[in-house]
Scaffold this motif. Structure first.
Motif, PDB file in Angstrom:
ATOM      1  N   THR A   9       0.817  -1.215   0.000  1.00 46.79           N
ATOM      2  CA  THR A   9       0.000   0.000   0.000  1.00 46.79           C
ATOM      3  C   THR A   9       0.849   1.264   0.000  1.00 46.79           C
ATOM      4  OG1 THR A   9      -1.707  -1.189   1.245  1.00 46.79           O
ATOM      5  CG2 THR A   9      -1.850   1.214   1.210  1.00 46.79           C
ATOM      6  N   LEU A  10       1.956   1.260   0.733  1.00 39.60           N
ATOM      7  CA  LEU A  10       2.742   2.485   0.899  1.00 39.60           C
ATOM      8  C   LEU A  10       3.722   2.742  -0.242  1.00 39.60           C
ATOM      9  CD1 LEU A  10       3.562   2.417   4.722  1.00 39.60           C
ATOM     10  CD2 LEU A  10       1.776   3.693   3.528  1.00 39.60           C
ATOM     11  N   VAL A  11       4.139   1.701  -0.959  1.00 41.58           N
ATOM     12  CA  VAL A  11       5.104   1.905  -2.046  1.00 41.58           C
ATOM     13  C   VAL A  11       4.578   2.875  -3.107  1.00 41.58           C
ATOM     14  CG1 VAL A  11       6.210   0.752  -4.006  1.00 41.58           C
ATOM     15  CG2 VAL A  11       6.444  -0.182  -1.715  1.00 41.58           C
ATOM     16  N   ILE A  25       5.018   8.351  -5.649  1.00 37.61           N
ATOM     17  CA  ILE A  25       4.477   9.669  -6.012  1.00 37.61           C
ATOM     18  C   ILE A  25       5.290  10.778  -5.353  1.00 37.61           C
ATOM     19  CG2 ILE A  25       2.464  11.166  -5.781  1.00 37.61           C
ATOM     20  CD1 ILE A  25       0.707   8.724  -6.057  1.00 37.61           C
ATOM     21  N   LEU A  26       5.586  10.609  -4.049  1.00 43.81           N
ATOM     22  CA  LEU A  26       6.401  11.610  -3.359  1.00 43.81           C
ATOM     23  C   LEU A  26       7.782  11.726  -3.982  1.00 43.81           C
ATOM     24  CD1 LEU A  26       5.506  10.867   0.380  1.00 43.81           C
ATOM     25  CD2 LEU A  26       4.931  12.934  -0.918  1.00 43.81           C
ATOM     26  N   LEU A  27       8.349  10.613  -4.436  1.00 51.92           N
ATOM     27  CA  LEU A  27       9.673  10.623  -5.048  1.00 51.92           C
ATOM     28  C   LEU A  27       9.681  11.482  -6.305  1.00 51.92           C
ATOM     29  CD1 LEU A  27      12.568   9.447  -5.081  1.00 51.92           C
ATOM     30  CD2 LEU A  27      11.658   7.542  -6.430  1.00 51.92           C
ATOM     31  N   PRO A  73      14.545  11.131  -2.631  1.00 50.15           N
ATOM     32  CA  PRO A  73      14.283  12.506  -3.084  1.00 50.15           C
ATOM     33  C   PRO A  73      15.206  13.517  -2.425  1.00 50.15           C
ATOM     34  CG  PRO A  73      12.625  11.826  -1.501  1.00 50.15           C
ATOM     35  CD  PRO A  73      13.485  10.616  -1.759  1.00 50.15           C
ATOM     36  N   TRP A  74      16.466  13.532  -2.877  1.00 55.69           N
ATOM     37  CA  TRP A  74      17.433  14.476  -2.315  1.00 55.69           C
ATOM     38  C   TRP A  74      18.353  14.971  -3.416  1.00 55.69           C
ATOM     39  CZ3 TRP A  74      17.377  16.801   2.211  1.00 55.69           C
ATOM     40  CH2 TRP A  74      18.502  17.536   2.596  1.00 55.69           C
ATOM     41  N   ALA A  90       3.033  15.878  -8.433  1.00 59.94           N
ATOM     42  CA  ALA A  90       2.735  17.018  -7.567  1.00 59.94           C
ATOM     43  C   ALA A  90       1.247  17.346  -7.587  1.00 59.94           C
ATOM     44  CB  ALA A  90       3.558  18.229  -8.005  1.00 59.94           C
ATOM     45  N   GLY A  91       0.635  17.300  -8.765  1.00 58.04           N
ATOM     46  CA  GLY A  91      -0.804  17.538  -8.849  1.00 58.04           C
ATOM     47  C   GLY A  91      -1.609  16.481  -8.122  1.00 58.04           C
ATOM     48  N   GLY A  92      -1.148  15.229  -8.170  1.00 55.41           N
ATOM     49  CA  GLY A  92      -1.838  14.175  -7.424  1.00 55.41           C
ATOM     50  C   GLY A  92      -1.781  14.383  -5.933  1.00 55.41           C
TER      51      GLY A  92
END
Length: 295
Positions: free
Chosen positions: A46-48, A53-55, A68-69, A264-266
């Motif tokens: 579920t979290l992947v 998306i955050l990545l 994401p760095w 980002a829109g999601g």
């Protein structure tokens, strides 16, 4: 005459409580790892997608790093300003809140009538409400479009609000009627004896007890209106009146897809719904429990 006092019996350790019938439940013997392992796999599954998306939303454009760095918010700035997501967000809020209020008010009146009054076609009407849930929204497009065209409501947010309300009303009325049936009619009758009218008795006695049910019905109406894509796409042609689901669709073209802007829109579309459910989860669970007793 002197009597001897018998010594008090020694206390023994209390035997552990056993389930009724003297039997141990089946899940008491299951090893913990057999419970935690499937839950961990499900949680990972579920979290992947959320991490993915955050990545894409937080890492720089062109980067292939799995972390994401350095963090960047250029994608959020792009969708909010260049892609007009600020306008889409405002339109979605208007549609969602208006649908919530209109659906709750109409469903409250209809649900009270179904719960407290008897009429000849009541069972047939309830059956029609249930059967309407099997009708897909796409079948309503042509008749609704013709009605809105005659009323000059095409390309207005009001057309989407009315369409969403019509689509949500059957289930909302059924749920509200179940909540009202759980309130004893004797409470209203006692208020009538004290001089209250039917409306006053409903407002003073019944309505406060329906708060969990109203939260459940209103939250579903808001989330459905917030996420629904079809009605906004068909009834709104002006870009300045589009909602967030249609705005997300504009980020994808036949030649390319801006994954960073789309992610980002999601997130912009998902965060308000997550925040709403985080605040109302207590009322939502209580509402489901109350509506599941009888109705």
């Amino acid at each position: 005459m002197i009597t001897e006092i018998a010594p008090a019996p020694e206390r023994t350790a209390a035997a552990p409580a056993r389930p009724r019938g003297g039997r141990r439940r089946a899940w008491d013997e299951v090893p913990r790892w057999q419970i935690y392992l499937p839950l961990s796999v499900y949680l990972l599954f579920t979290l992947v997608p959320f991490y993915w998306i955050l990545l894409f939303a937080l890492r720089p454009a062109g980067s292939t790093s799995l972390v994401p760095w350095p963090l960047t918010f250029e994608h959020f700035e792009k969708v909010w300003t260049e892609r007009s997501f600020g306008t889409y967000f405002q339109n979605s809020v208007v549609v969602g809140v208006a649908t919530l209020v209109l659906t709750t008010v109409v469903a409250l009146a209809g649900g009270y009538a179904l719960a407290r009054f008897d009429f000849r076609i009541k069972r047939g009407f309830m059956l029609a409400l249930l059967c309407s849930q099997f009708v897909p929204g796409a079948l309503l497009l042509v008749p609704l479009f013709q009605i809105f065209a005659k009323l000059s409501m095409i390309n207005s947010l009001g057309s989407v609000v009315v369409a969403e309300t019509v689509f949500q009303l059957p289930l909302s009325m059924i749920l509200i009627s179940g909540f009202i049936r759980n309130v004893p009619p004797s409470l209203e009758e006692a208020a009538w004896v004290d001089g209250c009218s039917r409306f006053a008795a409903f407002r003073i006695v019944v309505l406060p007890l329906l708060r969990p049910g109203l939260v459940a019905v209103g939250s579903f109406a808001f989330v459905h209106a917030w996420n629904h894509f079809l009605f906004a796409l068909m009834f709104l042609s002006d870009q300045g009146k589009q909602t967030i689901p249609v705005g997300l669709n504009t980020l994808m073209s036949a030649d390319s897809v801006d994954l960073g802007a789309l992610a980002a829109g999601g997130i912009v579309a998902a965060v308000p719904v997550v925040i709403v459910f985080a605040f109302i989860q207590k009322w939502l669970i209580t509402g489901f429990s109350a509506g599941a007793v009888k109705g």
